[in-house]
Motif scaffolding. Structure first.
Motif, short mmCIF file in Angstrom:
data_model
loop_
_atom_site.label_atom_id
_atom_site.label_comp_id
_atom_site.label_asym_id
_atom_site.label_seq_id
_atom_site.Cartn_x
_atom_site.Cartn_y
_atom_site.Cartn_z
N VAL A 117 0.84 -1.20 0.00
CA VAL A 117 0.00 0.00 0.00
C VAL A 117 0.87 1.25 0.00
O VAL A 117 0.66 2.17 -0.79
N GLU A 118 1.86 1.29 0.89
CA GLU A 118 2.72 2.47 0.99
C GLU A 118 3.47 2.73 -0.31
O GLU A 118 3.58 3.89 -0.74
N VAL B 179 -7.52 -6.30 -5.03
CA VAL B 179 -7.96 -5.00 -5.54
C VAL B 179 -9.05 -4.41 -4.65
O VAL B 179 -9.03 -3.21 -4.35
N HIS B 180 -9.98 -5.22 -4.20
CA HIS B 180 -11.04 -4.70 -3.32
C HIS B 180 -10.48 -4.23 -1.98
O HIS B 180 -11.03 -3.29 -1.39
N LEU C 264 -7.94 2.38 -0.13
CA LEU C 264 -6.74 3.00 0.42
C LEU C 264 -6.01 3.88 -0.59
O LEU C 264 -5.30 4.81 -0.22
N LEU C 265 -6.18 3.58 -1.87
CA LEU C 265 -5.56 4.39 -2.92
C LEU C 265 -6.50 5.45 -3.47
O LEU C 265 -6.06 6.41 -4.08
N ASN C 266 -7.81 5.23 -3.27
CA ASN C 266 -8.83 6.17 -3.72
C ASN C 266 -8.68 6.51 -5.20
O ASN C 266 -8.69 7.67 -5.59
N LEU C 267 -8.52 5.46 -6.01
CA LEU C 267 -8.40 5.63 -7.45
C LEU C 267 -9.35 4.67 -8.15
O LEU C 267 -9.59 3.57 -7.67
N THR D 242 -15.27 0.43 -7.89
CA THR D 242 -15.34 1.61 -7.04
C THR D 242 -15.08 1.21 -5.60
O THR D 242 -15.43 0.12 -5.19
N PRO D 243 -14.47 2.13 -4.86
CA PRO D 243 -14.17 1.83 -3.46
C PRO D 243 -15.41 1.65 -2.63
O PRO D 243 -16.45 2.09 -2.92
#
Length: 152
Positions: free
Chosen positions: A44-45, A82-83, A88-91, A151-152
């Motif tokens: 994630v980072e 991906v889910h 966390l990436l908001n993309l 979508t998130p």
């Protein structure tokens, strides 16, 4: 005038994630680096940092369909990943059929007279092929951006 596009292509595997980016015109995808998966937080980072640095607008994820076109175990693992990562990436995320991209990547590496035992290089090349496929199919078309969006 064509709109600037910044996309990241990801070839998600159990041990590594190949990462590719495109030029601002959306014409050429290039392998950037390979993430060696040590922990979810570390992945994630790294993805957050590269997304900020490159001002990424969309993630293009390779989805490994089976040869007969159905989603197998590996594809479900990619979707699960991906889910987890999307909020966390908001993309926005789009999936691209990645069948045979690793084979194509190995062939490209061999054609360049490089040793294809570097799995990270293969993953980067596969990510570039995934992203290039999406770019070539008309990444600027809204219907392609929406068709497989997560979508998130």
């Amino acid at each position: 005038m064509k709109q600037r596009i910044s996309a990241l292509g990801l070839d998600v595997g159990r041990r590594r994630i190949g990462v590719a980016g495109c030029d601002g015109t959306g014409l050429i995808a290039t392998g950037l680096f390979t993430i060696e998966r040590q922990s979810f937080q570390q992945v994630v980072e790294q993805l957050q940092a590269i997304a900020r640095e490159r001002q990424v607008q969309v993630l293009v994820i390779g989805l490994p369909y089976c040869m007969d076109g159905h989603l197998g175990q590996q594809a479900r693992q990619v979707q699960k990943f991906v889910h987890r990562i999307t909020p966390l990436l908001n993309l926005p995320v789009v999936y691209v059929d990645e069948r045979l991209t690793s084979v194509q990547a190995e062939e490209l590496i061999e054609a360049e007279r490089r040793v294809s035992h570097d799995k990270g290089l293969i993953d980067r090349k596969a990510a570039a092929l995934i992203l290039q496929r999406w770019l070539d199919e008309g990444a600027q078309r809204p219907d392609l951006m929406e068709s497989d969006r997560v979508t998130p």
